[in-house]
Design a protein around this motif. Structure first.
Motif, PDB file in Angstrom:
ATOM      1  N   ILE A 105       0.826  -1.209   0.000  1.00 38.00           N
ATOM      2  CA  ILE A 105       0.000   0.000   0.000  1.00 38.00           C
ATOM      3  C   ILE A 105       0.860   1.258   0.000  1.00 38.00           C
ATOM      4  CG2 ILE A 105      -1.644   1.330   1.383  1.00 38.00           C
ATOM      5  CD1 ILE A 105      -2.726  -1.441   2.340  1.00 38.00           C
ATOM      6  N   ALA A 106       1.853   1.307   0.888  1.00 35.18           N
ATOM      7  CA  ALA A 106       2.682   2.511   1.018  1.00 35.18           C
ATOM      8  C   ALA A 106       3.513   2.765  -0.237  1.00 35.18           C
ATOM      9  CB  ALA A 106       3.588   2.381   2.239  1.00 35.18           C
ATOM     10  N   VAL A 107       4.153   1.708  -0.753  1.00 35.05           N
ATOM     11  CA  VAL A 107       4.983   1.879  -1.955  1.00 35.05           C
ATOM     12  C   VAL A 107       4.126   2.258  -3.150  1.00 35.05           C
ATOM     13  CG1 VAL A 107       6.477   0.672  -3.594  1.00 35.05           C
ATOM     14  CG2 VAL A 107       6.800   0.337  -1.132  1.00 35.05           C
ATOM     15  N   THR A 108       2.962   1.622  -3.281  1.00 32.82           N
ATOM     16  CA  THR A 108       2.069   1.940  -4.395  1.00 32.82           C
ATOM     17  C   THR A 108       1.617   3.386  -4.327  1.00 32.82           C
ATOM     18  OG1 THR A 108       1.273  -0.344  -4.487  1.00 32.82           O
ATOM     19  CG2 THR A 108      -0.096   1.331  -5.529  1.00 32.82           C
ATOM     20  N   LEU A 109       1.240   3.839  -3.134  1.00 38.21           N
ATOM     21  CA  LEU A 109       0.764   5.215  -2.982  1.00 38.21           C
ATOM     22  C   LEU A 109       1.869   6.222  -3.329  1.00 38.21           C
ATOM     23  CD1 LEU A 109      -1.353   6.555  -0.019  1.00 38.21           C
ATOM     24  CD2 LEU A 109       0.565   7.875  -0.891  1.00 38.21           C
ATOM     25  N   ALA A 110       3.044   6.045  -2.730  1.00 39.69           N
ATOM     26  CA  ALA A 110       4.131   6.998  -2.956  1.00 39.69           C
ATOM     27  C   ALA A 110       4.579   6.999  -4.413  1.00 39.69           C
ATOM     28  CB  ALA A 110       5.307   6.668  -2.042  1.00 39.69           C
ATOM     29  N   ALA A 111       4.720   5.806  -4.986  1.00 45.23           N
ATOM     30  CA  ALA A 111       5.176   5.710  -6.375  1.00 45.23           C
ATOM     31  C   ALA A 111       4.149   6.306  -7.334  1.00 45.23           C
ATOM     32  CB  ALA A 111       5.447   4.250  -6.733  1.00 45.23           C
ATOM     33  N   THR A 112       2.872   6.068  -7.064  1.00 47.10           N
ATOM     34  CA  THR A 112       1.831   6.604  -7.944  1.00 47.10           C
ATOM     35  C   THR A 112       1.798   8.122  -7.890  1.00 47.10           C
ATOM     36  OG1 THR A 112       0.475   4.612  -7.684  1.00 47.10           O
ATOM     37  CG2 THR A 112      -0.644   6.603  -8.445  1.00 47.10           C
ATOM     38  N   PHE A 113       1.917   8.684  -6.701  1.00 45.69           N
ATOM     39  CA  PHE A 113       1.907  10.144  -6.585  1.00 45.69           C
ATOM     40  C   PHE A 113       3.090  10.748  -7.338  1.00 45.69           C
ATOM     41  CE2 PHE A 113       2.547  14.294  -4.794  1.00 45.69           C
ATOM     42  CZ  PHE A 113       1.260  14.768  -4.600  1.00 45.69           C
ATOM     43  N   CYS A 114       4.277  10.194  -7.141  1.00 45.51           N
ATOM     44  CA  CYS A 114       5.470  10.721  -7.820  1.00 45.51           C
ATOM     45  C   CYS A 114       5.385  10.528  -9.327  1.00 45.51           C
ATOM     46  CB  CYS A 114       6.720  10.052  -7.261  1.00 45.51           C
ATOM     47  SG  CYS A 114       7.062  10.431  -5.529  1.00 45.51           S
ATOM     48  N   PHE A 115       4.929   9.345  -9.754  1.00 44.07           N
ATOM     49  CA  PHE A 115       4.816   9.062 -11.183  1.00 44.07           C
ATOM     50  C   PHE A 115       3.808  10.003 -11.845  1.00 44.07           C
ATOM     51  CE2 PHE A 115       2.514   6.864 -14.598  1.00 44.07           C
ATOM     52  CZ  PHE A 115       3.553   6.567 -15.468  1.00 44.07           C
ATOM     53  N   THR A 116       2.663  10.197 -11.208  1.00 54.26           N
ATOM     54  CA  THR A 116       1.629  11.065 -11.776  1.00 54.26           C
ATOM     55  C   THR A 116       2.125  12.497 -11.876  1.00 54.26           C
ATOM     56  OG1 THR A 116      -0.065   9.641 -10.782  1.00 54.26           O
ATOM     57  CG2 THR A 116      -0.778  11.796 -11.574  1.00 54.26           C
ATOM     58  N   THR A 117       2.847  12.949 -10.866  1.00 53.17           N
ATOM     59  CA  THR A 117       3.407  14.303 -10.898  1.00 53.17           C
ATOM     60  C   THR A 117       4.388  14.453 -12.054  1.00 53.17           C
ATOM     61  OG1 THR A 117       3.184  14.461  -8.490  1.00 53.17           O
ATOM     62  CG2 THR A 117       4.656  16.025  -9.550  1.00 53.17           C
ATOM     63  N   TRP A 118       5.200  13.437 -12.261  1.00 55.78           N
ATOM     64  CA  TRP A 118       6.188  13.465 -13.354  1.00 55.78           C
ATOM     65  C   TRP A 118       5.507  13.465 -14.720  1.00 55.78           C
ATOM     66  CZ3 TRP A 118       7.601   9.067 -16.575  1.00 55.78           C
ATOM     67  CH2 TRP A 118       8.682   9.341 -17.437  1.00 55.78           C
ATOM     68  N   VAL A 119       4.528  12.583 -14.901  1.00 60.40           N
ATOM     69  CA  VAL A 119       3.823  12.516 -16.186  1.00 60.40           C
ATOM     70  C   VAL A 119       3.047  13.803 -16.438  1.00 60.40           C
ATOM     71  CG1 VAL A 119       2.012  11.304 -17.475  1.00 60.40           C
ATOM     72  CG2 VAL A 119       3.680  10.006 -16.156  1.00 60.40           C
ATOM     73  N   GLN A 131      -1.247  17.705  -9.041  1.00 60.40           N
ATOM     74  CA  GLN A 131      -1.173  17.212  -7.667  1.00 60.40           C
ATOM     75  C   GLN A 131      -2.518  16.687  -7.179  1.00 60.40           C
ATOM     76  OE1 GLN A 131       0.540  19.942  -4.861  1.00 60.40           O
ATOM     77  NE2 GLN A 131       2.634  19.398  -5.448  1.00 60.40           N
ATOM     78  N   LEU A 132      -3.592  17.340  -7.583  1.00 59.15           N
ATOM     79  CA  LEU A 132      -4.920  16.892  -7.161  1.00 59.15           C
ATOM     80  C   LEU A 132      -5.271  15.545  -7.780  1.00 59.15           C
ATOM     81  CD1 LEU A 132      -6.918  20.263  -7.303  1.00 59.15           C
ATOM     82  CD2 LEU A 132      -5.961  19.111  -5.303  1.00 59.15           C
ATOM     83  N   ILE A 133      -4.966  15.372  -9.061  1.00 59.36           N
ATOM     84  CA  ILE A 133      -5.207  14.085  -9.710  1.00 59.36           C
ATOM     85  C   ILE A 133      -4.331  13.011  -9.084  1.00 59.36           C
ATOM     86  CG2 ILE A 133      -4.984  12.809 -11.890  1.00 59.36           C
ATOM     87  CD1 ILE A 133      -5.760  15.387 -13.349  1.00 59.36           C
ATOM     88  N   ALA A 134      -3.091  13.366  -8.784  1.00 55.91           N
ATOM     89  CA  ALA A 134      -2.174  12.410  -8.161  1.00 55.91           C
ATOM     90  C   ALA A 134      -2.677  11.979  -6.786  1.00 55.91           C
ATOM     91  CB  ALA A 134      -0.784  13.039  -8.027  1.00 55.91           C
ATOM     92  N   ALA A 135      -3.169  12.919  -5.993  1.00 58.40           N
ATOM     93  CA  ALA A 135      -3.680  12.586  -4.660  1.00 58.40           C
ATOM     94  C   ALA A 135      -4.936  11.740  -4.747  1.00 58.40           C
ATOM     95  CB  ALA A 135      -3.964  13.868  -3.886  1.00 58.40           C
ATOM     96  N   GLY A 136      -5.855  12.113  -5.628  1.00 59.09           N
ATOM     97  CA  GLY A 136      -7.097  11.360  -5.761  1.00 59.09           C
ATOM     98  C   GLY A 136      -6.875   9.941  -6.239  1.00 59.09           C
ATOM     99  N   THR A 137      -5.898   9.769  -7.126  1.00 57.77           N
ATOM    100  CA  THR A 137      -5.601   8.436  -7.658  1.00 57.77           C
ATOM    101  C   THR A 137      -4.833   7.595  -6.653  1.00 57.77           C
ATOM    102  OG1 THR A 137      -5.505   9.344  -9.905  1.00 57.77           O
ATOM    103  CG2 THR A 137      -4.505   7.180  -9.558  1.00 57.77           C
TER     104      THR A 137
END
Length: 335
Positions: A105-119, A131-137
């Motif tokens: 859960i923790a790795v998925t959340l952190a990686a998804t937020f960082c990845f979404t911000t980068w994309v 950032q809002l899309i990254a947090a919601g996802t």
């Protein structure tokens, strides 16, 4: 007291807030009743309220006298509801997920937020909306978008677009993943953790997880609630970074004190849980107050500005959803 003095006397708090509060509470009530009448668990009253609010704002218009109450609903009521959300979580739930599950859960959340911000940066999506899309996802859908915006300070249209993204793609995940889980032959526990770690809204997780039986449903729900707990450190981190930058046009982001209240309630609920009857009432109240906040958000949203955002943020939401689903599945297999 003369007539002039009477006219200069400021209206009471209730008189100033009542028109807006009456409107947001009415819309929230209609949205809640609509969900219950349809019986569709995945039809979130939060989203219905936002859509109704947008329709009211853009078809009928919002009176100036209602704006104070609408703002109160969007800020104060929202923050109070997030604090109350802590009564649905305990530290015991973290233990039930286990260290491997928490790692997923923790790795998925952190990686998804960082990845979404980068994309989002690659696609040219505005940073606040990204950032809002990254947090919601990465965390918990509409609630995470609303909470994160207290420090991100995106526009109302940013928030509405982000909520639309996580709602659409979370709903698609809820429909597609149960069949994919059967094809992959995941056992109930692994399937539940996968769903809880990747699908956006709590209602969507419940709808998808329980399709593989009660064990999978329970695992998915606990995993999802454990993921919601991580909303607190995410918001605190984003707030600290925003204050350090101090680059907001309105000044640096405020300290999100309500998040500390949320953490305190989680700790309190862990050692002194509410009785079942009281807990049920608090859960219902929390959901309704969040619905009120979404109604206010809709009433503040201009469709013309929403349309001007273009399709790139929608593409970002799709990419982010594909990433979190794939990463969570890989980590479940590995761990």
């Amino acid at each position: 007291m003369t007539a002039i003095e009477i006219t200069r006397t400021p209206p009471s708090w209730i008189a100033r807030h009542l028109p807006g509060l009456a409107l947001t509470f009415t819309i929230a009530t209609v949205a809640t009743v609509a969900q219950r009448l349809t019986g569709i668990a995945a039809l979130s009253p939060l989203v219905v309220a936002m859509v109704l609010g947008i329709g009211w704002r853009n078809l009928i218009g919002t009176a100036d006298t209602a704006r104070v109450g609408i703002t109160f609903s969007l800020r104060r009521i929202l923050r109070f509801a997030i604090v109350l959300l802590g009564f649905q979580l305990t530290l015991l739930q973290l233990r039930q997920v286990g260290v491997p599950g928490l790692a997923v859960i923790a790795v998925t959340l952190a990686a998804t937020f960082c990845f979404t911000t980068w994309v989002g940066r690659l696609l040219g999506v505005e940073p606040r909306l990204t950032q809002l899309i990254a947090a919601g996802t990465s965390v918990c859908g509409a609630s995470a978008v609303l909470a994160t915006n207290t420090v991100t300070r995106g526009t109302d249209e940013d928030v509405a677009y982000a909520i639309a993204c996580v709602t659409v793609f979370g709903s698609l995940a809820m429909l597609i993943l149960p069949g994919l889980g059967g094809w992959l032959a995941l056992d109930s526990g692994h399937y539940g953790i996968w769903i809880g770690a990747s699908v956006h809204e709590v209602a969507q997780v419940v709808g998808a997880a329980f399709q593989h039986g009660p064990e999978a449903g329970q695992a998915g729900t606990v995993a999802k609630l454990s993921r919601v707990i991580l909303l607190a450190p995410l918001i605190l981190t984003l707030g600290a970074l925003a204050r350090r930058r101090g680059d907001d046009a309105q000044g640096s982001a405020p300290m999100p004190w309500f998040v500390l209240g949320f953490i305190a309630v989680v700790l309190l609920n862990s050692v002194m849980p509410l009785p079942d009857a009281a807990r049920g009432a608090v859960v219902t109240l929390t959901g309704f107050l969040l619905t009120v906040a979404l109604a206010a958000m809709g009433l503040e949203t201009d469709i013309a500005k929403l349309r001007a955002k273009g399709i790139r943020p929608l593409a970002l939401g799709a990419i982010a959803t594909g990433f979190i689903v794939t990463l969570a599945l890989c980590l479940v297999h590995l761990v």
